[in-house]
Design an enzyme around this catalytic site. Structure first.
Site, PDB file in Angstrom:
ATOM      1  N   HIS A  41      33.561 -60.728  15.080  1.00 37.81           N
ATOM      2  CA  HIS A  41      33.525 -59.459  15.814  1.00 37.81           C
ATOM      3  C   HIS A  41      34.936 -59.028  16.188  1.00 37.81           C
ATOM      4  CE1 HIS A  41      29.671 -61.580  16.574  1.00 37.81           C
ATOM      5  NE2 HIS A  41      29.201 -60.435  16.114  1.00 37.81           N
ATOM      6  N   HIS A  71      32.305 -63.549  18.508  1.00 37.54           N
ATOM      7  CA  HIS A  71      33.140 -64.625  17.969  1.00 37.54           C
ATOM      8  C   HIS A  71      34.217 -63.985  17.102  1.00 37.54           C
ATOM      9  CE1 HIS A  71      31.100 -64.198  14.094  1.00 37.54           C
ATOM     10  NE2 HIS A  71      29.919 -64.359  14.692  1.00 37.54           N
ATOM     11  N   HIS A  99      18.647 -65.225   9.492  1.00 37.25           N
ATOM     12  CA  HIS A  99      18.709 -65.821  10.823  1.00 37.25           C
ATOM     13  C   HIS A  99      17.893 -67.093  10.975  1.00 37.25           C
ATOM     14  CE1 HIS A  99      20.075 -61.704  11.607  1.00 37.25           C
ATOM     15  NE2 HIS A  99      20.850 -62.317  12.447  1.00 37.25           N
TER      16      HIS A  99
HETATM   17  N1  MSP Z   1      24.780 -53.556  16.083  1.00 46.01           N
HETATM   18  C1  MSP Z   1      24.993 -53.620  14.682  1.00 46.01           C
HETATM   19  C2  MSP Z   1      25.981 -52.580  14.246  1.00 46.01           C
HETATM   20  C3  MSP Z   1      25.638 -51.166  14.577  1.00 46.01           C
HETATM   21  S1  MSP Z   1      26.896 -50.088  14.104  1.00 46.01           S
HETATM   22  C4  MSP Z   1      26.263 -48.605  14.284  1.00 46.01           C
HETATM   23  C5  MSP Z   1      25.531 -54.998  14.287  1.00 46.01           C
HETATM   24  N2  MSP Z   1      26.085 -55.711  15.268  1.00 46.01           N
HETATM   25  S2  MSP Z   1      26.722 -57.181  15.087  1.00 46.01           S
HETATM   26  O1  MSP Z   1      27.009 -57.639  16.425  1.00 46.01           O
HETATM   27  O2  MSP Z   1      25.875 -58.003  14.306  1.00 46.01           O
HETATM   28  O3  MSP Z   1      28.065 -56.991  14.359  1.00 46.01           O
HETATM   29  C6  MSP Z   1      28.199 -57.063  12.965  1.00 46.01           C
HETATM   30  C7  MSP Z   1      29.639 -56.851  12.625  1.00 46.01           C
HETATM   31  O4  MSP Z   1      30.477 -57.814  13.284  1.00 46.01           O
HETATM   32  C8  MSP Z   1      29.990 -57.019  11.145  1.00 46.01           C
HETATM   33  O5  MSP Z   1      29.699 -55.890  10.390  1.00 46.01           O
HETATM   34  C9  MSP Z   1      31.473 -57.258  11.256  1.00 46.01           C
HETATM   35  O6  MSP Z   1      32.128 -56.066  11.566  1.00 46.01           O
HETATM   36  C10 MSP Z   1      31.543 -58.191  12.447  1.00 46.01           C
HETATM   37  N3  MSP Z   1      31.325 -59.579  12.029  1.00 46.01           N
HETATM   38  C11 MSP Z   1      30.371 -60.426  12.514  1.00 46.01           C
HETATM   39  N4  MSP Z   1      30.509 -61.644  11.885  1.00 46.01           N
HETATM   40  C12 MSP Z   1      31.511 -61.590  11.006  1.00 46.01           C
HETATM   41  C13 MSP Z   1      32.138 -62.531  10.161  1.00 46.01           C
HETATM   42  N5  MSP Z   1      31.729 -63.783  10.040  1.00 46.01           N
HETATM   43  N6  MSP Z   1      33.219 -62.106   9.445  1.00 46.01           N
HETATM   44  C14 MSP Z   1      33.715 -60.828   9.558  1.00 46.01           C
HETATM   45  N7  MSP Z   1      33.149 -59.931  10.359  1.00 46.01           N
HETATM   46  C15 MSP Z   1      32.007 -60.247  11.044  1.00 46.01           C
HETATM   47  O7  MSP Z   1      25.432 -55.340  13.144  1.00 46.01           O
END
Ligand code: MSP
Length: 707
Positions: free
Chosen positions: A20, A17, A163
Site C-alpha cells: 500500500h 503494508h 484470499h
Molecule cells: N479498495 C480497493 C481499491 C478501490 S480504488 C477505487 C482496494 N484496496 S486495497 O487495500 O486492497 O489496495 C489494493 C492496492 O494496494 C493495490 O492495487 C496496490 O496499489 C496496493 N498493493 C497492495 N498490495 C500490494 C503489493 N503486494 N505490491 C504492490 N502493491 C500492492 O483494492
C-alpha cells in the site's frame, strides 16, 4: 496547466503494508515532479470504507463500521506523516474517505446519471434483475468457477483462491449495469496511446474485453449489505462498493457537490492519472471507464498498473500468507529516502518486484552510501580542503588544456552534453513512469563524475601548483553534476536532495526548480559551501538483519519464522499505543483484519500429513471438464483415489508415473459421485490460477513424509 494523480483508496478493514505504501510513494513522486515543474498538482489517496468486509472487520473488533474506519484512518494519518507523504510534508492534497458526506452526494449524482443513460447500443444502462452467485467479501466481487476452490466437505461453500476464505452464496434482486453493451466503445478507448500502461497490461485488458463482457451487478440489498451508500430513490439497495469507491476519484474534486467543487475544482483537475497495482486493473480499466461513459464524464488521462511486491521466494505479499513487510519495522531501520529509492529502483516497469530486507540493505549501501553519498562527500570535502570551501572555477585555459586532458578531466562540452542527455532521458522515462530506468540514467552521471575523480586524483593534483586549473576543473564538474542530481532526484529522494543542495551552498528551494531549465555552468563560482554531513550511513547488514528478525518483522525473509502473535506497538513505531481506541497496545494487523487467518505453530503444521505419491492411473471424468480421476500410490496397501481440478492443464496420460505430493489425512469427500481420498499439491499461477503440480528433483520413495 494542472495535473491530478491518484492512488487506490485502500480498504479500511486492515492496516497497510509495504504494498500500500508503494503506490503512495509512486504517486507522491509523480506529484512532486509535476509540482517541481510548476504544474498545479492534486494528489489523492485515501480509504475505501464501505462494504461487508469492513462491517465484518468491525464486528470482529467490537466496533461500529465507522469506528473501524476511523481506527484504520488514524493509523494511515500517522503512517503517512512518518513517511513524509502527508500534506504537511508536501505529499497528498486530500486523504479521501468514502464516508465523507460530499462523497455520498457525488456518488449518488453519478448513479442518477447512469440510471438515466442509454448505452452505446441504445439500451438502458441500468436495469433491475436477479443475481445469484458466489461472492467473496474480501475481494468484494462475485467469483466465477475458475476463481474459487470447491469445498472439501459437501454442503460447505467454496473458497476464494485469492484470499483462501469462504465465499458467500448471494441470490437477490440487484441493479445491473449493462456492461455488455460497452465492449466496442471500450476497445476503441484502449487505442488511445498511454490510456492503459504498461503495454502488456493494456493487451491483457484488451483481450479480456474482446472476449465479451457480462453485465455487472451494481447493488446489494440493504438487508445483506447495509454499510454503504443507499441507491438514490431506492433505499432498499446499497451501491456496489466498487461503484461507490471508483467514484471517489471525481467526488474528491467536486463532482456532485458544489462546496467541494469550489474548494478543489473538478474542471481544473479532471481527468486524472490513476496509479494502482495490477490486481485491480480490471476495475479501473473496464468498469470505471464504462461508468464514466454512462455518466457522461470525460475519461481519465491514463491508467497505470504497476507490478506487485513479492517476497524473496516470489510469493505475492499478502496478509493471508503472513509475508507482508511491516511499515513500523521499515521505518525504524531505514531512512525514508532509502526506502523511496529502493522501491522505485527495484520495481522494474511493468514487472513484479522482490522485496527483501537484504536487498534493501545492499542497495542502500551500494547505490546510496558508496555511489551517491560518496560522490557528494568526497567532492565537498575536497572543495573544503583544496579550495577553502568555495566552488572553484571550472574553466581551463588553453595552456592547461593538455595537462587536464592527460589527467583524465572531462572536456566541459562533453561532460555537459552527457549530463544534459541523461537529464532528457530521465524526464522522458519519468513521464512514462519507468522510474527504474530513469534512476539508472541518474546513476550514469554519478558513475561518470566518480570515475573522473578517481582518474584525475585531485589529492595528487593538489601537490603541484601547476595543476591548479586542472584540480579546480575536476571539482567544479563534480560539484555541478551534483547540483543537477539534486534537482533531478528531488521527487524521488526529497530529503537527500535538499541536504546535498544545501551542502553545495545553494539557498533556493530545490522542490521548486524546474529540471527542464537546468543549464550547465549555473553553479556560481566562488559560492561558499556548507559543512559536509554524512547522508547515507552504511548499514551493518548482519547486525540489522538480526535485529529485524528479532522484531518479528522478518516473515518475508524467512517464511518459516514462527510468529505466534502480532507485534506490539513500541516507542518510535509508526503507530504508538495511543492510536488504538481500545488502548490495548496491540498493533492491529492481519489477525485484526483477515478472518480465519492466524499464524500456525509447528504443531499445527504437523497435523497435516503430506506424503510422496506416484500416479498410477489418470483419466478424465465424463461431463466434468475440469476434473481428473487419478490413483496414487502413497506407500499404502492400495493406491488412493483422488479427484483433482487440473484437467484443463494436464493430459492424463502424461501424469502416469509422476511423483507428486498428497495431503493424506484430508477427510474423504464425494465429487461427481466419486470419492476423493486426499488432495494433491499444486502451485496456483497467474491471475487465472493455473495449477502447476509440486514434484521432486530427486528420486523419493512412495509414502515418504514431508516435514
Ligand atoms: N479498495 C480497493 C481499491 C478501490 S480504488 C477505487 C482496494 N484496496 S486495497 O487495500 O486492497 O489496495 C489494493 C492496492 O494496494 C493495490 O492495487 C496496490 O496499489 C496496493 N498493493 C497492495 N498490495 C500490494 C503489493 N503486494 N505490491 C504492490 N502493491 C500492492 O483494492
Amino acid at each position: 496547466m494542472s495535473y491530478y494523480v491518484t492512488t487506490p483508496i485502500y480498504y479500511a478493514n486492515s492496516l497497510p503494508h509495504l504494498g500500500h505504501l508503494y503506490t503512495m510513494l509512486v504517486a507522491d513522486t509523480i506529484a512532486r515532479s509535476k509540482r517541481q515543474q510548476g504544474i498545479e498538482t492534486f494528489f489523492l489517496t485515501g480509504t475505501d470504507e464501505h462494504g461487508i468486509n469492513i462491517e465484518r472487520a468491525a464486528q470482529r473488533n467490537n466496533r461500529s463500521p465507522k469506528e473501524q474506519a476511523d481506527y484504520v484512518v488514524s493509523y494511515y494519518t500517522k503512517m503517512t506523516a512518518a513517511f513524509g507523504l502527508d500534506t504537511a510534508h508536501g505529499g497528498y492534497d486530500i486523504f479521501m474517505r468514502t464516508t465523507n458526506a460530499f462523497h455520498y452526494e457525488g456518488a449518488s449524482e453519478l448513479w442518477r446519471r447512469v440510471a438515466k443513460a442509454k448505452t452505446p447500443k441504445g439500451n438502458d444502462a441500468l436495469y433491475k434483475g436477479h443475481y445469484e452467485g458466489w461472492f467473496c467479501a474480501a475481494c468484494a466481487s462475485y467469483k466465477t468457477e475458475d476463481e474459487y476452490a470447491a469445498a472439501s466437505e459437501p454442503g460447505e461453500p467454496p473458497t476464494c483462491l485469492v484470499h483462501e476464505t469462504k465465499l458467500d452464496r448471494v441470490s437477490e434482486e440487484s441493479y445491473f449495469f449493462r456492461l455488455s453493451d460497452y465492449a466496442e466503445a471500450l476497445l476503441e478507448l484502449y487505442e488511445r496511446p498511454d490510456f492503459v500502461r504498461p503495454e502488456a497490461r493494456r493487451n491483457e485488458v484488451k483481450s479480456f474485453v474482446a472476449g465479451g463482457l457480462q453485465d455487472l451487478s451494481v447493488s446489494r440489498l440493504k438487508k445483506s449489505v447495509s454499510w454503504g451508500i443507499p441507491v438514490p430513490d431506492d433505499p432498499n439497495h446499497t451501491m456496489y462498493v466498487w461503484f461507490d469507491a471508483l467514484s471517489n476519484y471525481i467526488t474528491a474534486i467536486g463532482f456532485g457537490n458544489e462546496q467541494q467543487n469550489r474548494a478543489v475544482g473538478f474542471d481544473k483537475f479532471w481527468p486524472a492519472q490513476h496509479v494502482m497495482g495490477k490486481d485491480i486493473l480490471r476495475f479501473h480499466a473496464v468498469y470505471w471507464p464504462a461508468f464514466l461513459m454512462a455518466g457522461g464524464v470525460e475519461q481519465p488521462r491514463g491508467i497505470y498498473a504497476h507490478g506487485m511486491w513479492v517476497d524473496p521466494s516470489g510469493r505475492k505479499m499478502s496478509k493471508t500468507l503472513g509475508n507482508t513487510v511491516e511499515l513500523d519495522v521499515l521505518h525504524k531501520y531505514f531512512s525514508i529516502d532509502a526506502i523511496r529509492y529502493f522501491c522505485l529502483r527495484e520495481m522494474v516497469f511493468g514487472q513484479d518486484g522482490r522485496f527483501g530486507y537484504e536487498n534493501l540493505i545492499d542497495r542502500t549501501n551500494s547505490d546510496l552510501a558508496s555511489d551517491l553519498g560518496n560522490l557528494s562527500s568526497r567532492t565537498l570535502t575536497m572543495i573544503h580542503r583544496y579550495c577553502e570551501g568555495r566552488i572553484p572555477a571550472g574553466t581551463i585555459s588553453d595552456e592547461s588544456r593538455l595537462a587536464a586532458k592527460r589527467a583524465g578531466v572531462e572536456d566541459e562540452m562533453a561532460m555537459s552534453h552527457f549530463v544534459l542527455h541523461a537529464r532528457d532521458e530521465f524526464l522522458r522515462e519519468f513521464d512514462e513512469l519507468a522510474f527504474s530506468r530513469a534512476l539508472e540514467d541518474m546513476w550514469s552521471i554519478v558513475a561518470r563524475a566518480d570515475k573522473m575523480i578517481s582518474d584525475a586524483k585531485p589529492w595528487d593534483l593538489a601537490k603541484d601548483a601547476k595543476q591548479r586549473e586542472t584540480l579546480n576543473a575536476v571539482l567544479y564538474r563534480a560539484a555541478e553534476s551534483l547540483r543537477w542530481l539534486c534537482v533531478l532526484l528531488y521527487p524521488v529522494m526529497p530529503s537527500a536532495a535538499r541536504e546535498i543542495y544545501k551542502q553545495l551552498g545553494m539557498d533556493k528551494d530545490v522542490s521548486k526548480i524546474d529540471p527542464r531549465g537546468l543549464t550547465w555552468g549555473d553553479l556560481p563560482v566562488g559560492q561558499t559551501i556548507a559543512e559536509v554531513k554524512p547522508l547515507f550511513p552504511r548499514i551493518d547488514k548482519a547486525k540489522t538483519m538480526e535485529q529485524i528478525k528479532q522484531e518479528a518483522g522478518a516473515g518475508s525473509q524467512e517464511p518459516e519464522t514462527e510468529r505466534g502473535s502480532t507485534p506490539t506497538a513500541k516507542e518510535g513505531a509508526v503507530v504508538g499505543d495511543s492510536a488504538s481506541p481500545q488502548g490495548s497496545g496491540q498493533h492491529a494487523t492481519e489477525a485484526d483484519a483477515v478472518p480465519g487467518v492466524t499464524r500456525i505453530d509447528i504443531t499445527d503444521f504437523a497435523k497435516v500429513d503430506l506424503r510422496v505419491g506416484e500416479v498410477k492411473t489418470a483419466e478424465r471424468i465424463p461431463k466434468a471438464d475440469k476434473l481428473l480421476l487419478i490413483t496414487v500410490d502413497i506407500g499404502e496397501e492400495k493406491p488412493r483415489q483422488i479427484l483433482a481440478g487440473i484437467a484443463q492443464y494436464y493430459e492424463p496420460e502424461k501424469l502416469v508415473g509422476r511423483k507428486i505430493v498428497v495431503v493424506a489425512n484430508l477427510k474423504p469427500r464425494k465429487l461427481r459421485g466419486y470419492e476423493s481420498q486426499g488432495m494433491l499439491l499444486a502451485a496456483s499461477v497467474g491471475e487465472e490460477g493455473k495449477p502447476v503440480i509440486a514434484t521432486f528433483a530427486e528420486d523419493v520413495p512412495n509414502g515418504a513424509r514431508l516435514k
